[in-house]
Design a protein around this motif. Structure first.
Motif, short mmCIF file in Angstrom:
data_model
loop_
_atom_site.label_atom_id
_atom_site.label_comp_id
_atom_site.label_asym_id
_atom_site.label_seq_id
_atom_site.Cartn_x
_atom_site.Cartn_y
_atom_site.Cartn_z
N VAL A 77 0.84 -1.20 0.00
CA VAL A 77 0.00 0.00 0.00
C VAL A 77 0.88 1.25 0.00
O VAL A 77 2.01 1.23 0.47
CB VAL A 77 -0.96 0.03 1.20
CG1 VAL A 77 -1.99 -1.08 1.10
CG2 VAL A 77 -0.20 -0.05 2.52
N ASP A 81 -3.53 4.80 -1.03
CA ASP A 81 -4.34 3.66 -0.62
C ASP A 81 -4.91 3.88 0.78
O ASP A 81 -4.50 4.79 1.50
CB ASP A 81 -3.49 2.38 -0.63
CG ASP A 81 -3.04 2.01 -2.04
OD1 ASP A 81 -3.92 1.87 -2.91
OD2 ASP A 81 -1.83 1.87 -2.27
N GLU A 82 -5.83 3.01 1.16
CA GLU A 82 -6.43 3.06 2.50
C GLU A 82 -6.52 1.61 2.97
O GLU A 82 -7.09 0.76 2.28
CB GLU A 82 -7.81 3.71 2.44
CG GLU A 82 -8.35 4.16 3.77
CD GLU A 82 -9.03 3.02 4.51
OE1 GLU A 82 -8.81 2.88 5.74
OE2 GLU A 82 -9.77 2.25 3.86
N ARG A 83 -5.93 1.34 4.12
CA ARG A 83 -5.79 -0.05 4.54
C ARG A 83 -7.13 -0.75 4.68
O ARG A 83 -7.27 -1.93 4.32
CB ARG A 83 -5.00 -0.14 5.85
CG ARG A 83 -3.54 0.27 5.72
CD ARG A 83 -2.75 -0.01 7.00
NE ARG A 83 -1.45 0.64 6.95
CZ ARG A 83 -1.18 1.84 7.45
NH1 ARG A 83 -2.16 2.53 8.05
NH2 ARG A 83 0.02 2.37 7.37
N PHE A 86 -8.40 -1.65 1.34
CA PHE A 86 -7.52 -2.69 0.78
C PHE A 86 -7.87 -4.05 1.38
O PHE A 86 -8.04 -5.04 0.65
CB PHE A 86 -6.07 -2.33 1.05
CG PHE A 86 -5.09 -3.41 0.69
CD1 PHE A 86 -4.75 -3.67 -0.63
CD2 PHE A 86 -4.51 -4.19 1.69
CE1 PHE A 86 -3.84 -4.67 -0.96
CE2 PHE A 86 -3.61 -5.19 1.37
CZ PHE A 86 -3.27 -5.43 0.04
N PHE A 87 -7.99 -4.12 2.69
CA PHE A 87 -8.28 -5.40 3.33
C PHE A 87 -9.69 -5.89 3.03
O PHE A 87 -9.95 -7.09 3.07
CB PHE A 87 -8.05 -5.31 4.84
CG PHE A 87 -6.61 -5.30 5.25
CD1 PHE A 87 -5.74 -6.27 4.80
CD2 PHE A 87 -6.12 -4.32 6.11
CE1 PHE A 87 -4.40 -6.27 5.17
CE2 PHE A 87 -4.79 -4.31 6.50
CZ PHE A 87 -3.93 -5.30 6.02
N ARG A 95 -0.78 -9.36 7.22
CA ARG A 95 -0.53 -8.10 7.92
C ARG A 95 0.21 -8.44 9.21
O ARG A 95 0.19 -9.59 9.66
CB ARG A 95 -1.83 -7.37 8.20
CG ARG A 95 -2.73 -8.05 9.20
CD ARG A 95 -4.14 -7.49 9.23
NE ARG A 95 -4.98 -8.07 8.18
CZ ARG A 95 -6.25 -7.74 7.99
NH1 ARG A 95 -6.81 -6.83 8.76
NH2 ARG A 95 -6.95 -8.31 7.03
N PHE A 100 -0.41 -3.30 10.16
CA PHE A 100 0.30 -2.75 9.02
C PHE A 100 0.47 -3.84 7.94
O PHE A 100 0.54 -5.04 8.26
CB PHE A 100 1.68 -2.23 9.43
CG PHE A 100 1.62 -1.05 10.36
CD1 PHE A 100 1.10 0.17 9.94
CD2 PHE A 100 2.08 -1.16 11.67
CE1 PHE A 100 1.04 1.25 10.80
CE2 PHE A 100 2.03 -0.08 12.54
CZ PHE A 100 1.50 1.13 12.10
N VAL A 101 0.56 -3.40 6.70
CA VAL A 101 0.73 -4.35 5.60
C VAL A 101 2.22 -4.68 5.48
O VAL A 101 2.88 -4.43 4.47
CB VAL A 101 0.15 -3.78 4.28
CG1 VAL A 101 0.11 -4.86 3.21
CG2 VAL A 101 -1.26 -3.23 4.51
N ASP A 116 5.44 -1.50 5.00
CA ASP A 116 4.32 -0.56 4.90
C ASP A 116 4.79 0.81 5.40
O ASP A 116 5.04 1.00 6.59
CB ASP A 116 3.17 -1.09 5.76
CG ASP A 116 1.93 -0.22 5.75
OD1 ASP A 116 2.02 0.96 5.39
OD2 ASP A 116 0.85 -0.74 6.14
#
Length: 269
Positions: A77, A81-83, A86-87, A95, A100-101, A116
């Motif tokens: 990301v 992006d926005e976690r 995304f998830f 993660r 965090f990614v 990330d």
């Protein structure tokens, strides 16, 4: 080992243009070219800015598009992006314990470490104490490692770009951590800058890859605005051969004339 480094694809809502360009058309050409020419790649790593506005439809479109690729794909990301979104599209994506990614894996004996650097509602990046602690553990477990970030983790000397890099405090702390493990780090990869870059950070080689959308045109002059244009997009094919890392820039969108030259002296003379 061969793998592909791609970044900053900036998908919008399907059918929408981003800065006058169709990011889906450009990404489709990139995917088509790599599937035709580099199907044997061990990985495709996309280092963030998967979307432009974190649109759920854009993440869904990407999720469907990567299914056609012959190689495993690894996603990261970036600041666009926005976690949570995304998830939602990739619920099984790895993660770390803090959300965090951040994740890592071995690829043919080399540790690939995906970091990330995103900071909500900021185009500049961060790599906080929690993330550094995670990375320290990963490096301690590694004998040889390649590291991937979205943000440029050092200032590159272009003032309008450097205000968008990793924040200065985290830069310093990360530099100290990487320096302590530099003997085992083969290369640092990042995107974000929308320009082709290479150099060293504390003696560790790094490279930045251009976007598949618009490209930054370095001015190296004091400015708070970044000049950019619809230059030809590209991605990188990386060859790892023992201790050597060789990086090729692939201008996948070029469709002009190609001349084939022989390589004997007489062919040139």
């Amino acid at each position: 080992m061969k793998f592909i480094h791609l970044s900053d694809i900036h998908l919008g809502a399907p059918g929408a243009l981003i800065e006058g360009l169709d990011p889906y058309e450009r990404l489709a050409r990139a995917f088509g070219y790599m599937a035709e020419h580099y199907a044997d790649a061990a990985r495709l790593v996309i280092t963030g800015d998967l979307t432009h506005h974190a649109n759920p439809d854009a993440y869904a479109a990407l999720r469907d598009a990567i299914k056609i690729l012959p190689m495993p794909v690894r996603l990261m990301v970036g600041n666009h992006d926005e976690r949570g979104a995304f998830f939602s599209a990739f619920p099984d994506h790895p993660r770390d314990e803090n959300g965090f990614v951040n994740y890592a894996e071995y690829v043919l004996g080399t540790r690939f470490i995906y970091c990330d650097t995103a900071l909500p509602q900021s185009h500049a990046g961060a790599f906080c104490e929690q993330r550094r602690a995670w990375l320290a553990t990963q490096l301690a477990l590694s004998e040889t490692a390649l590291l991937f970030f979205h943000h440029n983790i050092l200032d590159v000397g272009d003032p309008c770009t450097d205000v968008l890099s990793l924040n200065k405090e985290d830069q310093a702390e990360l530099r100290a951590l990487l320096t302590a493990h530099k003997h085992k780090i083969g290369h640092l990869f990042f995107g974000h800058v929308h320009a082709s870059l290479c150099g060293t950070m504390a003696g560790i080689p790094f490279s930045g890859v251009a976007s598949t959308l618009h490209q930054t045109i370095p001015s190296l002059a004091p400015s708070m605005e970044s000049p950019s244009g619809p230059l030809e997009p590209s991605y990188r094919v990386v060859l790892v051969r023992g201790e050597d890392v060789v990086i090729h820039q692939i201008p996948f969108a070029y469709d002009g004339e190609v001349t084939w030259h022989g390589n004997d002296w007489e062919d040139w003379a």
